[in-house]
Design a protein around this motif. Structure first.
Motif: not given
Lengths: 327, 282
Positions: A228-234, A247-254, A269-271, A286-287
């Protein structure tokens, strides 16, 4: 066959700060021979639900049956086929382990010699023969939980209620107790378990009900809930919490959903939809943004994520606050 | 861990949970448990054994020289007062232990078992009666050692012992109910001392009530503790020539105590049992 059934249970406590709806229309159903985990923060209503089902509390309204017996109409009939162990339902510290077991046996009206024999069997089964004739006062935490659990098994119950059975135990004792519980389940006992430990529910429970504000907010197997929460997370851990904005901005995009952060703001973390390629892309981005990392990886969602997503807050550490919030 | 052992076959209880037989067995089991607790808890034995000795010695040695009893001896006069005080304070154990059992979760354990609810309470008061009886024996031996004598024969003496124990049993039901209601065991200790100290001191336990200021004298002559002490004192033959105050309970102390104890039981046993059924852990 359903062996525990609860319908629309309600229980309200009056307190100075207003009414607390400990149970707010909670319904449950547990098939025979399975383990049901009740998961939820402190004050969510887990213990209240168990106390209604094992006849310690009368609900304001609603119905419940345990092994086909109506909890409200025939509490004594219920008591004969259940065992209860956990936060409450203590053992007597001044009595020895054996005396505690014998006392419980006599109160089940087994008769003196049967109660004695059963006490001996349980001491052997729980590896407490050596300690059995010492007062429980001197027992270690793990031994105490074992004798507590043994007391709940004196009548060979069809149904076992375990309220936070391993809270406060060290990891080794916890694993030991888990094995005991697994064995019981293997022998056909139905278990209703409340816990704050997600890995405990994950390990022991066939089915999990997530409870919050006195009602069930999600139901299913651990895998279903995770799905229910989704698949994999980074997941990434930053060197400097000051870079969390970037970092949050980058994760949000992906990512496919909201970015979640721990309380320190350093682990985010982000799904995501994709596999390892997505991780590579995130790391590259991120780099470029100059964000330094301690750690990075992919993982499947845990029950923690389920919890966070469903209730909007983290497990534990919120003892009194929740009671007030649910008022 | 040898958890792989096969489960015991058919240990399931067969006897139904109702009937006088199982009730008596439940009461005995809980009484037995409470008595074991006394034996393993040195503080409690100390309280039950040493405190009465201390009271008898302190009062008889300190006050005997300065308090005059008309036509009698203060040590003789005093003993019934000390007995009355000790059984009264001894009964607070019931409340304290009940509150403690609720706090520690023992009550919830009992309430998940198919036993008789009321057996938990009868087991409590029975064990406390036994403890009070032990205290009494020790006090009496100490009293005999410092010169106390009962002078109305054995039958009367045993009547005095019985009336003290009957009252202590009835009063322990009051304390048991309190123990179910209070939020913590400590409340019982503090509250009972606040109430029981004035109750025993504004009475005939340690002095003749006609030596008290007028207002206190009136209170003392109607105080049920005075009637208890008067009853025991008369049965032990320890009143000397001290005049009996002119109130009904003081003139008829034995009847007052017996009727009073029955009344306490009639009121507080059902109240405590009913309240207990609703109580759960805190």
């Amino acid at each position: 066959m359903t062996i525990i059934e609860a319908q629309d249970l309600r229980k309200t406590y009056r307190s100075r700060s207003g009414d607390v709806h400990a149970l707010d229309g909670l319904s449950l159903s547990v098939p025979e021979g399975t383990v049901k985990g009740l998961l939820g923060p402190n004050g969510a209503g887990k213990t209240t639900a168990v106390k209604v089902l094992n006849t310690l509390l009368r609900p304001d309204s609603g119905t419940a049956t345990v092994a086909g017996v109506d909890v409200l109409r025939d509490p004594e009939g219920v008591r004969r086929v259940i065992g209860a162990s956990g936060q409450y339902a203590a053992v007597d510290e001044h009595l020895t382990g054996r005396e505690n077991l014998e006392m419980v046996g006599r109160l089940y009206h087994l008769g003196g010699s049967t109660a004695k024999g059963r006490a001996q069997e349980l001491l052997e089964q729980f590896d407490l023969v050596d300690a059995g004739d010492r007062p429980v006062k001197g027992f270690s935490g793990g031994m105490r939980r074992r004798i507590d659990l043994a007391c709940a098994l004196v009548n060979n119950p069809q149904i076992l209620f375990l309220d936070e059975p391993t809270t406060g135990l060290d990891p080794r004792s916890r694993l030991g107790l888990w094995e005991v519980i697994k064995t019981l389940v293997g022998e056909g006992t139905t278990v209703l378990l409340t816990t704050q430990y997600l890995e405990e529910a994950d390990y022991l429970a066939d089915d999990i009900s997530v409870i919050d504000h006195g009602t069930v907010i999600a139901d299913g197997t651990a895998d279903e809930l995770k799905a229910q929460v989704g698949g994999h997370r980074v997941v990434v851990t930053l060197v400097d919490a000051g870079q969390s904005g970037a970092a949050r901005e980058v994760l949000r995009r992906h990512g496919t959903d909201d970015v979640q952060a721990d309380s320190a703001g350093r682990t985010l973390s982000v799904p995501v939809d994709g596999g390892p390629q997505t991780l590579q892309q995130v790391l590259a981005a991120l780099g470029e943004a100059g964000v330094e990392l301690h750690d990075a990886g992919m993982r499947r969602p845990t029950l923690d994520d389920v919890f966070l997503t469903l209730t909007g807050r983290e497990q534990a550490d919120d003892t009194d606050v929740d009671v007030k919030e649910s008022a | 861990m040898s958890t792989q052992t096969a489960p015991a076959p058919a240990a399931r209880p067969t006897a139904p949970g109702s009937g006088m037989g199982t009730w008596a067995s439940d009461v005995w089991t809980v009484t037995w448990r409470n008595l074991i607790k006394f034996r393993r808890n040195p503080e409690m034995l100390l309280f039950a054994v040493l405190q009465p000795i201390m009271f008898v010695l302190l009062f008889s040695q300190v006050y005997a020289g300065s308090i005059q009893i008309e036509g009698g001896d203060y040590t003789n006069y005093l003993m019934a007062g000390i007995f009355g005080q000790t059984v009264l304070f001894g009964s607070t154990f019931s409340g304290f232990q009940m509150a403690q059992d609720l706090k520690e979760g023992m009550i919830d354990r009992f309430r998940t078992l198919p036993m008789h609810d009321s057996a938990v309470l009868f087991g409590r008061t029975n064990a406390d009666l036994a403890l009070n009886a032990i205290s009494m024996v020790i006090m009496m031996l100490t009293g005999l050692a410092v010169g106390w004598r009962f002078t109305d024969g054995w039958v009367s003496f045993l009547g005095g012992v019985a009336i003290l124990l009957v009252f202590s049993y009835a009063f322990s039901w009051v304390m048991t109910l309190l123990g179910i209601i209070v939020p913590t065991p400590e409340v019982i200790n503090n509250a009972s001392f606040m109430i029981l100290f004035p109750l025993t001191f504004i009475s005939n336990a340690f002095v003749q009530t006609d030596t008290l200021p007028r207002v206190l004298e009136v209170i003392a002559n109607w105080n049920p503790i005075s009637a208890l002490v008067q009853a025991a004192r008369e049965l032990f033959g320890n009143t000397g020539d001290a005049p009996t105050p002119d109130t009904w309970p003081m003139q008829n102390p034995v009847v007052t105590v017996i009727v009073g104890s029955i009344l306490l039981m009639v009121i507080f046993v059902p109240l405590a049992v009913n309240r207990f059924r609703q109580a759960s852990s805190r």
